[in-house]
Scaffold this active site. Structure first.
Site, PDB file in Angstrom:
ATOM      1  CE  LYS A  15      48.056  44.636  46.126  1.00  0.00           C
ATOM      2  NZ  LYS A  15      47.400  45.237  44.998  1.00  0.00           N
ATOM      3  CE  LYS A  47      47.585  38.749  42.972  1.00  0.00           C
ATOM      4  NZ  LYS A  47      46.423  39.446  42.498  1.00  0.00           N
ATOM      5  CE  LYS A  52      46.484  44.598  36.248  1.00  0.00           C
ATOM      6  NZ  LYS A  52      45.745  44.859  37.491  1.00  0.00           N
TER       7      LYS A  52
HETATM    8  P1  ATP Z   1      47.934  44.140  41.380  1.00  0.00           P
HETATM    9  O1  ATP Z   1      49.138  43.332  41.016  1.00  0.00           O
HETATM   10  O2  ATP Z   1      48.116  45.586  41.112  1.00  0.00           O
HETATM   11  O3  ATP Z   1      47.404  43.833  42.735  1.00  0.00           O
HETATM   12  P2  ATP Z   1      46.383  42.266  39.996  1.00  0.00           P
HETATM   13  O4  ATP Z   1      46.850  41.990  38.610  1.00  0.00           O
HETATM   14  O5  ATP Z   1      46.689  41.306  41.045  1.00  0.00           O
HETATM   15  O6  ATP Z   1      46.846  43.696  40.384  1.00  0.00           O
HETATM   16  P3  ATP Z   1      43.611  43.172  39.495  1.00  0.00           P
HETATM   17  O7  ATP Z   1      43.793  44.024  38.341  1.00  0.00           O
HETATM   18  O8  ATP Z   1      43.032  43.877  40.624  1.00  0.00           O
HETATM   19  O9  ATP Z   1      44.839  42.372  40.053  1.00  0.00           O
HETATM   20  O10 ATP Z   1      42.759  41.891  39.121  1.00  0.00           O
HETATM   21  C1  ATP Z   1      41.839  41.753  38.103  1.00  0.00           C
HETATM   22  C2  ATP Z   1      41.287  40.345  38.164  1.00  0.00           C
HETATM   23  O11 ATP Z   1      42.303  39.377  37.863  1.00  0.00           O
HETATM   24  C3  ATP Z   1      40.746  39.927  39.533  1.00  0.00           C
HETATM   25  O12 ATP Z   1      39.531  39.243  39.343  1.00  0.00           O
HETATM   26  C4  ATP Z   1      41.780  39.008  40.105  1.00  0.00           C
HETATM   27  O13 ATP Z   1      41.238  38.053  40.979  1.00  0.00           O
HETATM   28  C5  ATP Z   1      42.302  38.359  38.845  1.00  0.00           C
HETATM   29  N1  ATP Z   1      43.684  37.910  39.029  1.00  0.00           N
HETATM   30  C6  ATP Z   1      44.749  38.693  39.325  1.00  0.00           C
HETATM   31  N2  ATP Z   1      45.880  37.961  39.382  1.00  0.00           N
HETATM   32  C7  ATP Z   1      45.512  36.674  39.112  1.00  0.00           C
HETATM   33  C8  ATP Z   1      46.239  35.430  39.012  1.00  0.00           C
HETATM   34  N3  ATP Z   1      47.542  35.390  39.209  1.00  0.00           N
HETATM   35  N4  ATP Z   1      45.544  34.321  38.700  1.00  0.00           N
HETATM   36  C9  ATP Z   1      44.205  34.360  38.493  1.00  0.00           C
HETATM   37  N5  ATP Z   1      43.479  35.486  38.568  1.00  0.00           N
HETATM   38  C10 ATP Z   1      44.100  36.635  38.875  1.00  0.00           C
END
Ligand code: ATP
Ligand code: LTN
Length: 331
Positions: free
Chosen positions: A114, A196, A199
């Site tokens: 980040k 990964k 969002k």
């Molecule tokens: P950002 O992109 O803003 O960092 P994010 O979508 O990666 O957000 P969070 O909203 O913080 O993540 O994650 C919520 C949950 O989803 C966490 O438990 C995280 O480990 C899981 N998660 C996020 N992205 C993935 C992915 N690509 N595959 C599996 N699990 C995920």
């Protein structure tokens, strides 16, 4: 009566929920809700570690809450709340901040990733993000934390901090454990399968949102990046195809190798068409419930107001014990 073990988890209102969030985390939340005492938070304090527009943040917070319910979390069984409404998270974070080493935060890969993306806004919140996450978890004395694979390092810090505090003062915190799914713990971007699915990705073709309509889902899967081998195989050499197989396996409850075998001699086109259909059909009821929830904002408000109170009740007990042990005079 045996006391139920405790679960805590959360997702950031930094956008709308993706297929990665669902398969990595939220699906497990719904599967565990009957056996555990569960606390599920919309972690808005974490979201502001990257710039957010106030209006957008407010909308995302309510929408994420609606998605929790649409995915199957029962507000009667779970405590569903908004992180910034329970000030104890910040108070415990401060105490834990004073016990966290710069070196251990410096090792965090999420911070490094980040930081690269936001060089002009390299704020201290981004750096101490894992300490706030540890505070979230430890406040509720959580035994289990269902998260995706990307949170493994953060879980280690939460455990280390719990042990460090218990050793320095006396037994106070439960040592939490991460709980990751076998498949789906790391769903990859559809545009770059080495990254990964996230969002907050700037390219919407990289992710599928639970709120996407059928046409968008089909288009994104058709456009997904694969390779030039042309054989559907579950292999690390074909990360794009492997990712689609993982998604498919997760939604259909089948083995990814078996699914791959079904496409012997067929091209990627037929495979992608089938994956898209499975995803669209699985998400259809979730999307319908989501739209319904969004039309009932008063109900959503009732849910988080009730959740805030229950969460605070538990959190304030832990914080009181912590303040006493640290040596603060009670007011
Ligand atoms: P950002 O992109 O803003 O960092 P994010 O979508 O990666 O957000 P969070 O909203 O913080 O993540 O994650 C919520 C949950 O989803 C966490 O438990 C995280 O480990 C899981 N998660 C996020 N992205 C993935 C992915 N690509 N595959 C599996 N699990 C995920
Ligand atoms: N850092 C998590 C979100 C999060 C979380 C938590 C998850 C914040 N606090 C406590 C589990 C428990 C992420 O997924 N990026």
């Amino acid at each position: 009566m045996d006391e139920k073990k405790v679960i805590f988890s959360g997702a950031q209102p930094s956008g709308k929920m993706t297929l990665g969030n669902y398969l990595g985390a939220i699906k497990n939340w719904t599967l565990l809700q009957d056996e555990y005492e569960c606390y599920y938070s919309v972690v808005d304090l974490h979201a502001i570690t990257v710039p957010q527009k106030p209006e957008v943040l407010r909308n995302n917070t309510i929408e994420l809450l609606a998605q929790y319910i649409a995915c199957g979390l029962d507000p009667e069984k779970n405590t569903i709340f908004i992180q910034s409404h329970v000030k104890e998270h910040l108070e415990l974070m401060w105490v834990l901040n004073t016990m966290t080493y710069m070196g251990e935060l410096n090792r965090m890969t999420q911070f490094k990733d980040k930081a690269k993306k936001s060089e002009e806004n390299l704020n201290a919140g981004l750096f101490t993000y894992p300490v706030l996450m540890a505070a979230d978890i430890l406040l509720y004395q959580a035994d289990l934390v269902p998260v995706g694979e990307d949170q493994r390092q953060h879980m280690e810090i939460a455990r280390d901090l719990a042990n460090r505090f218990n050793n320095r003062y006396s037994e106070t915190f439960t040592i939490p454990e991460g709980y990751m799914p076998k498949e789906g713990a790391r769903i990859m971007s559809l545009q770059d399968p080495t990254k990964k699915m996230s969002k907050s990705d700037s390219d919407p073709n990289g992710y599928i949102l639970l709120a996407d309509d059928s046409d968008a889902i089909v288009k994104k899967i058709k456009k997904s990046v694969t390779d030039s081998l042309g054989v559907v195989k579950y292999s690390d050499e074909q990360p794009g195809i492997k990712n689609l197989l993982d998604i498919c396996a997760n939604f259909s409850g089948r083995d990814p190798q078996d699914i791959a075998a079904q496409y012997e001699g067929k091209g990627y086109g037929a495979f992608k068409t089938d994956v898209a259909e499975i995803v669209v059909e699985y998400l259809r009821p979730i999307k319908e419930k989501y739209d319904y929830m969004l039309a009932n904002k008063d109900y959503l408000r009732d849910i988080y107001l009730a959740g805030d109170v229950k969460a605070q009740e538990k959190a304030s007990k832990t914080l009181k014990a912590v303040y006493e042990k640290v040596g603060f005079i009670p007011r």
